[in-house]
Motif scaffolding. Structure first.
Motif, PDB file in Angstrom:
ATOM      1  N   PHE A 218       9.547 -13.562  25.625  1.00 44.84           N
ATOM      2  CA  PHE A 218      10.445 -14.716  25.679  1.00 44.84           C
ATOM      3  C   PHE A 218      11.894 -14.342  25.943  1.00 44.84           C
ATOM      4  CE2 PHE A 218       7.065 -17.414  24.499  1.00 44.84           C
ATOM      5  CZ  PHE A 218       7.485 -18.710  24.746  1.00 44.84           C
ATOM      6  N   GLU A 219      12.357 -13.242  25.348  1.00 37.40           N
ATOM      7  CA  GLU A 219      13.781 -12.915  25.495  1.00 37.40           C
ATOM      8  C   GLU A 219      14.034 -11.876  26.582  1.00 37.40           C
ATOM      9  OE1 GLU A 219      15.273 -14.978  23.578  1.00 37.40           O
ATOM     10  OE2 GLU A 219      13.737 -15.330  22.039  1.00 37.40           O
ATOM     11  N   GLU A 220      13.038 -11.015  26.843  1.00 36.69           N
ATOM     12  CA  GLU A 220      13.285  -9.929  27.793  1.00 36.69           C
ATOM     13  C   GLU A 220      12.218  -9.921  28.879  1.00 36.69           C
ATOM     14  OE1 GLU A 220      12.818  -6.770  24.960  1.00 36.69           O
ATOM     15  OE2 GLU A 220      14.209  -7.789  23.606  1.00 36.69           O
ATOM     16  N   CYS A 221      11.783 -11.089  29.321  1.00 37.28           N
ATOM     17  CA  CYS A 221      10.659 -11.117  30.240  1.00 37.28           C
ATOM     18  C   CYS A 221      11.011 -10.401  31.528  1.00 37.28           C
ATOM     19  CB  CYS A 221      10.192 -12.545  30.489  1.00 37.28           C
ATOM     20  SG  CYS A 221      11.138 -13.425  31.717  1.00 37.28           S
ATOM     21  N   LYS A 222       9.989  -9.766  32.125  1.00 40.70           N
ATOM     22  CA  LYS A 222      10.243  -8.959  33.312  1.00 40.70           C
ATOM     23  C   LYS A 222       9.419  -9.418  34.500  1.00 40.70           C
ATOM     24  CE  LYS A 222      11.934  -4.790  31.096  1.00 40.70           C
ATOM     25  NZ  LYS A 222      13.303  -5.350  31.158  1.00 40.70           N
ATOM     26  N   HIS A 223       8.572 -10.424  34.318  1.00 39.80           N
ATOM     27  CA  HIS A 223       7.806 -10.923  35.462  1.00 39.80           C
ATOM     28  C   HIS A 223       8.409 -12.254  35.915  1.00 39.80           C
ATOM     29  CE1 HIS A 223       4.621 -12.065  38.160  1.00 39.80           C
ATOM     30  NE2 HIS A 223       4.057 -10.885  37.976  1.00 39.80           N
ATOM     31  N   PRO A 224       8.666 -12.406  37.220  1.00 42.02           N
ATOM     32  CA  PRO A 224       9.271 -13.666  37.695  1.00 42.02           C
ATOM     33  C   PRO A 224       8.425 -14.882  37.346  1.00 42.02           C
ATOM     34  CG  PRO A 224       9.287 -12.018  39.437  1.00 42.02           C
ATOM     35  CD  PRO A 224       8.508 -11.422  38.305  1.00 42.02           C
ATOM     36  N   TYR A 225       7.102 -14.721  37.252  1.00 41.16           N
ATOM     37  CA  TYR A 225       6.276 -15.879  36.900  1.00 41.16           C
ATOM     38  C   TYR A 225       6.535 -16.309  35.461  1.00 41.16           C
ATOM     39  CZ  TYR A 225       2.415 -18.938  35.850  1.00 41.16           C
ATOM     40  OH  TYR A 225       1.685 -20.015  35.450  1.00 41.16           O
ATOM     41  N   THR A 226       6.601 -15.330  34.559  1.00 41.75           N
ATOM     42  CA  THR A 226       6.893 -15.659  33.166  1.00 41.75           C
ATOM     43  C   THR A 226       8.226 -16.377  33.077  1.00 41.75           C
ATOM     44  OG1 THR A 226       5.768 -13.621  32.572  1.00 41.75           O
ATOM     45  CG2 THR A 226       7.026 -14.699  30.848  1.00 41.75           C
ATOM     46  N   LYS A 227       9.200 -15.845  33.802  1.00 38.45           N
ATOM     47  CA  LYS A 227      10.537 -16.449  33.788  1.00 38.45           C
ATOM     48  C   LYS A 227      10.465 -17.909  34.252  1.00 38.45           C
ATOM     49  CE  LYS A 227      14.936 -16.945  33.710  1.00 38.45           C
ATOM     50  NZ  LYS A 227      15.724 -16.885  32.498  1.00 38.45           N
ATOM     51  N   ALA A 228       9.679 -18.130  35.317  1.00 39.05           N
ATOM     52  CA  ALA A 228       9.566 -19.472  35.869  1.00 39.05           C
ATOM     53  C   ALA A 228       8.905 -20.421  34.869  1.00 39.05           C
ATOM     54  CB  ALA A 228       8.765 -19.440  37.169  1.00 39.05           C
ATOM     55  N   LEU A 229       7.867 -19.932  34.202  1.00 35.96           N
ATOM     56  CA  LEU A 229       7.192 -20.755  33.190  1.00 35.96           C
ATOM     57  C   LEU A 229       8.175 -21.134  32.090  1.00 35.96           C
ATOM     58  CD1 LEU A 229       3.721 -19.371  32.031  1.00 35.96           C
ATOM     59  CD2 LEU A 229       4.229 -21.543  33.153  1.00 35.96           C
ATOM     60  N   LEU A 230       8.883 -20.127  31.578  1.00 41.11           N
ATOM     61  CA  LEU A 230       9.825 -20.381  30.487  1.00 41.11           C
ATOM     62  C   LEU A 230      10.908 -21.351  30.927  1.00 41.11           C
ATOM     63  CD1 LEU A 230      10.280 -16.752  29.107  1.00 41.11           C
ATOM     64  CD2 LEU A 230       8.847 -18.592  28.201  1.00 41.11           C
ATOM     65  N   ALA A 231      11.330 -21.207  32.186  1.00 46.55           N
ATOM     66  CA  ALA A 231      12.418 -22.053  32.667  1.00 46.55           C
ATOM     67  C   ALA A 231      11.973 -23.490  32.857  1.00 46.55           C
ATOM     68  CB  ALA A 231      12.979 -21.497  33.975  1.00 46.55           C
ATOM     69  N   SER A 232      10.669 -23.741  32.982  1.00 47.30           N
ATOM     70  CA  SER A 232      10.270 -25.142  33.153  1.00 47.30           C
ATOM     71  C   SER A 232      10.074 -25.868  31.832  1.00 47.30           C
ATOM     72  CB  SER A 232       9.021 -25.315  34.019  1.00 47.30           C
ATOM     73  OG  SER A 232       8.357 -24.161  34.269  1.00 47.30           O
ATOM     74  N   VAL A 233      10.214 -25.169  30.734  1.00 49.25           N
ATOM     75  CA  VAL A 233      10.122 -25.860  29.453  1.00 49.25           C
ATOM     76  C   VAL A 233      11.333 -26.777  29.314  1.00 49.25           C
ATOM     77  CG1 VAL A 233      10.118 -25.574  26.955  1.00 49.25           C
ATOM     78  CG2 VAL A 233       8.900 -23.937  28.397  1.00 49.25           C
ATOM     79  N   LEU A 234      11.080 -28.047  29.041  1.00 53.41           N
ATOM     80  CA  LEU A 234      12.194 -28.996  28.928  1.00 53.41           C
ATOM     81  C   LEU A 234      12.912 -28.784  27.600  1.00 53.41           C
ATOM     82  CD1 LEU A 234      10.518 -32.280  30.182  1.00 53.41           C
ATOM     83  CD2 LEU A 234      11.831 -30.612  31.499  1.00 53.41           C
ATOM     84  N   ILE A 235      14.226 -28.805  27.663  1.00 50.84           N
ATOM     85  CA  ILE A 235      15.010 -28.593  26.453  1.00 50.84           C
ATOM     86  C   ILE A 235      15.247 -29.936  25.769  1.00 50.84           C
ATOM     87  CG2 ILE A 235      17.226 -27.760  25.584  1.00 50.84           C
ATOM     88  CD1 ILE A 235      17.189 -25.964  28.163  1.00 50.84           C
TER      89      ILE A 235
END
Ligand SMILES: Nc1ncnc2c1ncn2[C@@H]1O[C@H](COP(=O)(O)OP(=O)(O)O)[C@@H](O)[C@H]1O
Ligand SMILES: Nc1ncnc2c1ncn2[C@@H]1O[C@H](COP(=O)(O)OP(=O)(O)O)[C@@H](O)[C@H]1O
Ligand SMILES: [Mg+2]
Ligand SMILES: [Mg+2]
Lengths: 331, 346
Positions: B248-265
């Motif tokens: 969650f804090e240090e992700c290194k795969h662009p897919y993981t990053k994309a998934l995390l970024a689509s979580v609505l705040i």
């Protein structure tokens, strides 16, 4: 910001269903205003009456008893049309449905027909409401499909709904809803069944179309994050009634109704301490036929009081902020 | 907590044949699970995430042999012995089911609606050849553990709310006292107010009964809340695996990053922080060549569509399947467009 102008006003709406086992008061005294170009969010748990509210605006409920007013203001100063007075099967509502006020659903297959191609379906919708030649209609249909982000729209025109993914079907439904440039779009949980990535795409699409077309949106959801991202103004519903109503920032920063407060506390946030107990609301939403008298939330409310056996008053906290609760009334 | 493996999944694959036409010819395979390897240690919760269709449920079903794995080993360590679930006999599987049970999103959908709650919960006991009387006694014992009164035993599924049904399915999984529980989307169908009750119950039971969880969900905030470690899947492949902090804090795969970024705040004053991943998951029948994510990846280079990257250890057991994992900067807002151009006006 220009002076806000209402496009739709829902006043003291009641929708009841007579069932063998008793009367379901699905919607019981709901009031709200949708402003031009703005997004009104309706949030609440399952069964609280969100879909019934939405469907009653379009007069899609046949077996119900509906009372109250649903005032549609097509133009600023003209007399509004009270949709409650229109025959649900008549021409007047049919002219409004789809053209002025369009709706999209959680499950796109409720509005798409499996036996026609998506091209035929979007063309049909255009033909119903607009006087265009075949070529013009087709051009509009394809441009709409492009606009909602369907790659290769010309080729997908001949596809049947079952050949598309859930996200693509949702886009087609949005294209059909928007092809007549409605003034109001009612979106009933449009992203609930979708992955987070597709949800983000669809919500971004709705927002940008809202701005491009200066459209009003009623966004119905059980998810407060969707509300936080999209709504300008929020109605919180519980068991057919309005618990609270407020502008979105006000609602999140200064919630007054114990139900709203509890809902907001139970969200898992980025900074929620991992693996610690989450805030909960005790019990679950009762069957509406067994809804408590007085305040319907009282059997789950942490601040319940004797007074809550009686119908709670609507208390004002600001020009546009009200909560229906005894908590703020001195005895 | 010393890391004692309880479950070791090694090179697990499951390919479903796709058949077409009158003669049901096999025209290809869906690589639902493709060479997946991970370990679950005693007492921890491992979260499994990814968009729908990436193979999460198939992994879970393989673990319990509800589908036959095509390849790989699934080692389950109990106090007495180690089983290889992938090749276990029927009789061994009976023992395995005492060690591991599954919670489904809606267990009742596959059950006879005329069964009462007590029959639903007792079923795993009956499968273990435990007598009716003893089974009923154990059912009454487990009900309060999941927060249900004894009177629920005689109810029918349609008389229960969503939350109560999920409590019943948790009771059904725990009634044989398995040390390991696989939960496949256990809260996805529940109302917000009930969802947190069930998460709290799962956390409570884990510490009380010293349980180990494999927790599958598409709600990333919930997975983050409950998991010690997280595995991210894309098109049948494991693409990232690490501690919750690493993923969650240090992700290194662009897919993981994309998934995390689509979580609505859930904050109307932070609308500009949401990002959108373009496109959809490609067909699993014909996954893109090289890195399966290359068709949607904003950083893709020529190498990415030519060569499939290996799952590599980036240090401290943080595994990432990306050619450029060490070079990419996936910190704040680097690659995607904001969801909304306007922010809320109060
Ligand atoms: N056609 C109908 N006949 C009888 N009851 C209905 C009908 N439609 C909805 N209801 C009931 O009205 C209540 C509100 O339903 P709905 O508006 O669908 O809730 P939600 O907020 O989940 O969309 C529910 O208790 C539902 O069972
Ligand atoms: N019994 C089956 N037969 C054929 N294909 C299947 C079967 N079960 C799953 N699949 C396919 O395998 C892939 C992974 O599915 P699944 O494990 O259910 O994903 P998830 O749980 O992550 O949504 C999907 O493409 C799905 O269509
Ligand atoms: Mg609904
Ligand atoms: Mg699944």
């Amino acid at each position: 910001m220009p002076d806000s102008q209402p496009i739709l006003e829902v006043l003291d709406l009641h929708v009841h269903f007579k069932m063998l086992a008793g009367v379901v008061r699905a919607v019981d005294g709901v009031n709200f205003t949708v402003e031009r170009g703005r997004c009104l969010g309706i949030v609440g748990e399952s069964g609280c009456g969100k879909s019934v509210t939405a469907r009653s605006i379009l007069r899609l409920l046949h077996s119900s008893q509906t009372s109250g007013q649903i005032l549609y203001h097509p133009n600023g100063d003209d007399e509004p049309i009270d949709l409650v007075n229109l025959d649900p099967r008549g021409d007047a509502i049919r002219a409004i449905r789809g053209k002025d006020i369009a709706m999209i659903f959680q499950e796109p297959m409720t509005s798409l027909t499996p036996v026609y191609t998506i091209g035929e379906q979007i063309m049909e919708s255009i033909r119903q409401h607009q006087n265009l030649s075949e070529e013009e209609a087709q051009e509009l249909a394809i441009s709409m499909l492009n606009k909602v982000g369907i790659p290769d729209a010309e080729r997908r025109f001949a596809d049947y709904p079952h050949q598309m993914s859930g996200g693509m079907r949702q886009r087609v439904m949005i294209a059909i809803a928007l092809c007549c440039e409605p003034r109001v779009l009612i979106a009933d949980e449009p992203t609930t069944a979708l992955d987070v990535t597709i949800q983000a795409q669809i919500l971004r699409l709705i927002r940008s179309l809202q701005q491009d077309l200066d459209m009003s949106v009623i966004m119905i959801t059980h998810d407060l994050s969707v509300i936080a991202q999209l709504a300008d103004f929020v109605v919180v519903m519980y068991l057919g009634q309005m618990a609270e109503k407020a502008p979105v920032v006000e609602l999140f920063q200064n919630p007054k109704h114990p139900y709203t407060q509890a809902l907001l506390r139970s969200i898992v946030r980025p900074d929620t301490p991992p693996r610690e107990q989450l805030h909960t609301i005790s019990g679950s939403v009762p069957d509406p036929r067994n809804a408590p008298s007085g305040c319907r939330f009282r059997n789950r409310c942490p601040s319940v009081h004797d007074r809550c056996l009686e119908d709670p008053p609507v208390v004002e906290f600001g020009p546009q902020h009200t909560a229906t609760c005894w908590l703020y009334v001195d005895d | 907590m010393p890391d004692t493996p309880i479950l070791q999944v090694e090179n697990l694959s499951k390919f479903f044949p796709v058949q077409r036409g009158l003669f049901r010819r096999t025209v290809g395979h869906v690589k639902a699970v493709n060479d997946v390897t991970f370990t679950v240690n005693k007492g921890e919760c491992v979260g499994l995430v990814g968009e729908s269709g990436c193979g999460k449920t198939t992994v879970a079903r393989c673990l319990l042999r509800l589908v036959e794995p095509d390849q790989g080993r699934i080692l389950l360590h109990s106090e007495q012995q180690t089983f290889d679930i992938a090749s276990a006999s029927r009789k061994e599987m009976l023992d395995v089911r005492r060690q591991m049970q599954i919670i489904f999103q809606d267990p009742f959908s596959s059950l006879d609606p005329r069964w009462r709650v007590t029959d639903v919960i007792a079923e795993p006991l009956i499968a273990q050849k435990i007598g009716r009387a003893e089974a009923s006694r154990r059912v009454l014992e487990i009900l309060p553990t999941v927060g249900l009164g004894a009177h629920f035993a005689d109810r029918f599924p349609h008389e229960l709310s969503g939350g109560e049904r999920q409590r019943v399915s948790i009771a059904r999984a725990l009634v044989v006292s398995p040390p390991l529980v696989v939960a496949d989307e256990p809260v996805s169908a529940l109302d917000v107010s009930v969802r947190s009750q069930i998460i709290n119950l799962l956390l409570d039971l884990q510490s009380q009964m010293n349980l180990t969880y494999v927790f599958i969900a598409h709600d990333l905030s919930i997975v983050k809340h409950i998991s010690h470690r997280i595995a991210v899947m894309y098109l049948g492949r494991l693409v990232e695996l690490g501690t919750t902090q690493q993923v969650f804090e240090e992700c290194k795969h662009p897919y993981t990053k994309a998934l995390l970024a689509s979580v609505l705040i859930p904050d109307p004053t932070h609308r500009e922080q949401s990002y959108v991943l373009e496109g959809e998951v490609p067909s699993p029948l014909n996954p893109p060549s090289g890195c399966h994510f290359s068709t949607r990846c904003p950083f893709a280079q020529e190498q990415c569509s030519a060569e499939e990257p290996d799952l590599r250890d980036m240090g401290n057991g943080h595994l990432v399947r990306c050619h450029f994992a060490e070079d990419l900067d996936l910190s704040e807002g680097v690659f995607a467009l904001p969801l909304a151009t306007s922010s809320a006006s109060a």
